[in-house]
Design a protein around this motif. Sequence first.
Motif, PDB file in Angstrom:
ATOM      1  N   SER A 117      44.699  27.134  34.051  1.00 35.16           N
ATOM      2  CA  SER A 117      45.780  28.071  33.784  1.00 35.16           C
ATOM      3  C   SER A 117      47.046  27.344  33.344  1.00 35.16           C
ATOM      4  N   PHE A 127      34.278  46.629  44.049  1.00 38.77           N
ATOM      5  CA  PHE A 127      35.227  47.556  43.439  1.00 38.77           C
ATOM      6  C   PHE A 127      34.663  48.074  42.127  1.00 38.77           C
ATOM      7  N   ILE A 151      40.868  26.040  38.797  1.00 38.67           N
ATOM      8  CA  ILE A 151      41.441  27.285  38.269  1.00 38.67           C
ATOM      9  C   ILE A 151      42.888  27.066  37.837  1.00 38.67           C
ATOM     10  N   TYR A 207      45.497  46.294  38.530  1.00 38.77           N
ATOM     11  CA  TYR A 207      46.157  45.668  37.380  1.00 38.77           C
ATOM     12  C   TYR A 207      47.545  46.264  37.172  1.00 38.77           C
ATOM     13  N   LEU A 227      47.649  38.484  30.506  1.00 43.08           N
ATOM     14  CA  LEU A 227      46.919  38.282  31.765  1.00 43.08           C
ATOM     15  C   LEU A 227      46.377  36.861  31.769  1.00 43.08           C
ATOM     16  N   LEU A 228      46.970  36.017  32.601  1.00 42.31           N
ATOM     17  CA  LEU A 228      46.606  34.602  32.599  1.00 42.31           C
ATOM     18  C   LEU A 228      45.428  34.325  33.513  1.00 42.31           C
ATOM     19  N   LEU A 229      45.383  35.037  34.610  1.00 42.16           N
ATOM     20  CA  LEU A 229      44.399  34.718  35.642  1.00 42.16           C
ATOM     21  C   LEU A 229      44.035  36.005  36.356  1.00 42.16           C
ATOM     22  N   ALA A 230      42.766  36.193  36.594  1.00 38.15           N
ATOM     23  CA  ALA A 230      42.330  37.356  37.373  1.00 38.15           C
ATOM     24  C   ALA A 230      41.142  36.915  38.205  1.00 38.15           C
ATOM     25  N   GLU A 231      41.334  36.877  39.506  1.00 35.99           N
ATOM     26  CA  GLU A 231      40.253  36.505  40.408  1.00 35.99           C
ATOM     27  C   GLU A 231      40.090  37.650  41.392  1.00 35.99           C
ATOM     28  N   SER A 232      38.879  38.137  41.524  1.00 32.99           N
ATOM     29  CA  SER A 232      38.645  39.242  42.438  1.00 32.99           C
ATOM     30  C   SER A 232      37.385  38.979  43.225  1.00 32.99           C
ATOM     31  N   GLU A 233      37.434  39.386  44.483  1.00 38.87           N
ATOM     32  CA  GLU A 233      36.266  39.278  45.353  1.00 38.87           C
ATOM     33  C   GLU A 233      36.068  40.625  46.016  1.00 38.87           C
ATOM     34  N   GLY A 234      34.864  40.895  46.419  1.00 35.42           N
ATOM     35  CA  GLY A 234      34.628  42.117  47.174  1.00 35.42           C
ATOM     36  C   GLY A 234      33.796  43.120  46.413  1.00 35.42           C
ATOM     37  N   HIS A 249      37.858  23.960  43.784  1.00 34.77           N
ATOM     38  CA  HIS A 249      37.752  25.195  43.016  1.00 34.77           C
ATOM     39  C   HIS A 249      39.144  25.698  42.618  1.00 34.77           C
ATOM     40  N   TRP A 266      40.028  48.435  39.699  1.00 35.25           N
ATOM     41  CA  TRP A 266      40.631  47.237  39.130  1.00 35.25           C
ATOM     42  C   TRP A 266      41.811  47.614  38.244  1.00 35.25           C
ATOM     43  N   ALA A 281      39.604  42.032  47.265  1.00 32.84           N
ATOM     44  CA  ALA A 281      40.862  41.289  47.199  1.00 32.84           C
ATOM     45  C   ALA A 281      41.013  40.726  45.798  1.00 32.84           C
TER      46      ALA A 281
END
Lengths: 255, 395
Positions: free
Chosen positions: A78, A196, A74, A205, A187-194, A70, A201, A176
């Motif tokens: 990128s 919110f 990613i 940012y 903004l090249l990459l944005a990975e968020s978990e949880g 994974h 966000w 996170a």
Amino acid sequence: MTTTAAAPEAALGVLPRADGSANYSHAGYTVTGSVNGPIEAQRRDEHAYEAHVDVVIRPAAGVGGTRERHLESILQSSLTQLILVKNFPRCLVQIVLQVEDSPENDYVNTKLVQASLNFAIMPALMQTAVLALLSAGVPMRATATATAIAVMRQEEGAPTLVVDPSTRAIETAQSAHVLAFTSHGGLLLAESEGDFTVKEWDSVYDTAREICCRSAPTKEGMEMVLDEEATRGPDMRQFLQSTMEAKVAKDLHWK
Amino acid sequence: MTTPTIKLPAPLFAKLSPHPFLLRNLTTTSSTDSPSSSSAASKPTRTNGRAPHEPRPLHLRLSSLSHAHGSSLVRLGDTTVLCGVRGEILPVERIPGFRAIADREAAESNGTGDDNGFGGAGGEPRSGVGRGEIKDYDLLVPNIELATGSAPQFLPGVPPSTLAQTLSTRVYSLLCGTGLVDVRDLRVWRRSGPRDEGRGTGKGEEEDAEMVDVGEEGDEEEGQEEEGQEEEGQEEEDGVVAYWVLYIDLLFVSFDGNPFDAAWAAVVAALRSTKLPVARWEPEREMVVCSRTEKRSLRVRGLPVACTAVVFEEKDLGEVGAGVAEGRHWLLLDPDRLEETLCRETVTMVVDCSDGETRIKSLEKHGGTTIGRELVRGFAGIAEARWKEVDAALK
């Protein structure tokens, strides 16, 4: 905003036989990366119009699993954006990232051998890959900087942001985030978990952008720089630049 | 009027040069009469006839597998995914490094405490219990198989592709991140719990009890049980003796883009339809037995819905030196296979509006720089609309 980690460290050209290599350590993670390319692509990876970017991630212990696949996919998508892949049709740019060290987790139930990588390692992998690509002299459209931020829930009041959180902090955090920006500020990459909201966000940012793409401080006026050091967090772009400058100065020393 | 006209049928044009084909479809309006946009209104349409922000309708069928504890079949256009949930009993002696949960009340109430937690509430060490167990003992095991023949790119007899591995990782981390399954439903206690007591499970269960797993009881610590039990002669210590492990298997029957949205919808639907047999500790036989007749449905917290879009750029991977994307771009919601091959930048947002307020559970965006802050904000609204559609489909 709080920071839990010391300043990042990096060394370039650590591996003698690779085209380019870098060693990077920050927030408890140490990653060594090597880049070879452009080299001849295997038949099945060959693309008629552009270079194939191959990313291999090796964990500190054991062999890579699904989580590594994974992360690889990613990073691959990128980095393809950063490298000028159109300049090298039918070629391959191979990036191998070996995780050497990851932070200890003081949580009781941690499995002894970390079966999979945490996604907080993403910034370290990204920085190492970019540094190794720069060291290899692969033509790139832009560089990139990345950071990890955790939103910690508070008993009362607004949640606080922790930059470069520890492994346990990520587990207990409400959400996170990993964000990466190009040197042009995209903004090249944005990975968020949880869990919110858009508003949270947004603040993440802002913080990440502050860390990743701060405009370079003016060289004159020493007190101003000191001022910034005290109030603001780490400056990844400045770090990338100074690392490259130091390497170039060292290489051109004989002149 | 002597322009040489070569009439290419639309599928051939799509095969030969897919990028201009999609671009032409998106740019032509009703004023021009190009053959590929016969159904085009004034708004731009994609090759599949949908508007850029128009997803495919979600079709759902529940509990179609008879041997699974819960199952679902989800159709999203030509993407069809079948999901089966099967529970298995895992005795705690088989878990290396198992930490006994002594205080039942505390453990049970702790699970309810953090409603929207990610890894447990706050900073107090005690609260890690709920979500920690699922992650530590791997109580949820998702696996995704992309069937041969579901799409031309999946070849037979090869190890799981990167796509399959990536998908199962994403499903697994989202399962852990959202706390969809309540760990209290997966615990099997030594003494029949308050939930089971309330339902009157007493009558003649010895006959229809089915042996599931023989757990060799290691620690026969008796005594120190002050309070008298209503149950007949239970003197052992209270504690978790086993867990349910849920194997969540997904099979893509046909594949036409947007696998994650379909897979996630199938997982949520299957878990909502899952009914596990009532399991309890049988002191005489010293093992966990499951009732043949009695079933209990799994409590599923919230309804997270995944929404994916890709960015189609006018220029095929900017030949321009600047990293900032130039030219026009379209955000294509719920992409099909052709669109996925043409677009590099994807964004996936998982939202849950079941509490009235929109909470984002996950955001994944990579492969480009077109989507900045404004587009992410705007995409939250699109995902919200998608949530309403899926919510209606699940009802």
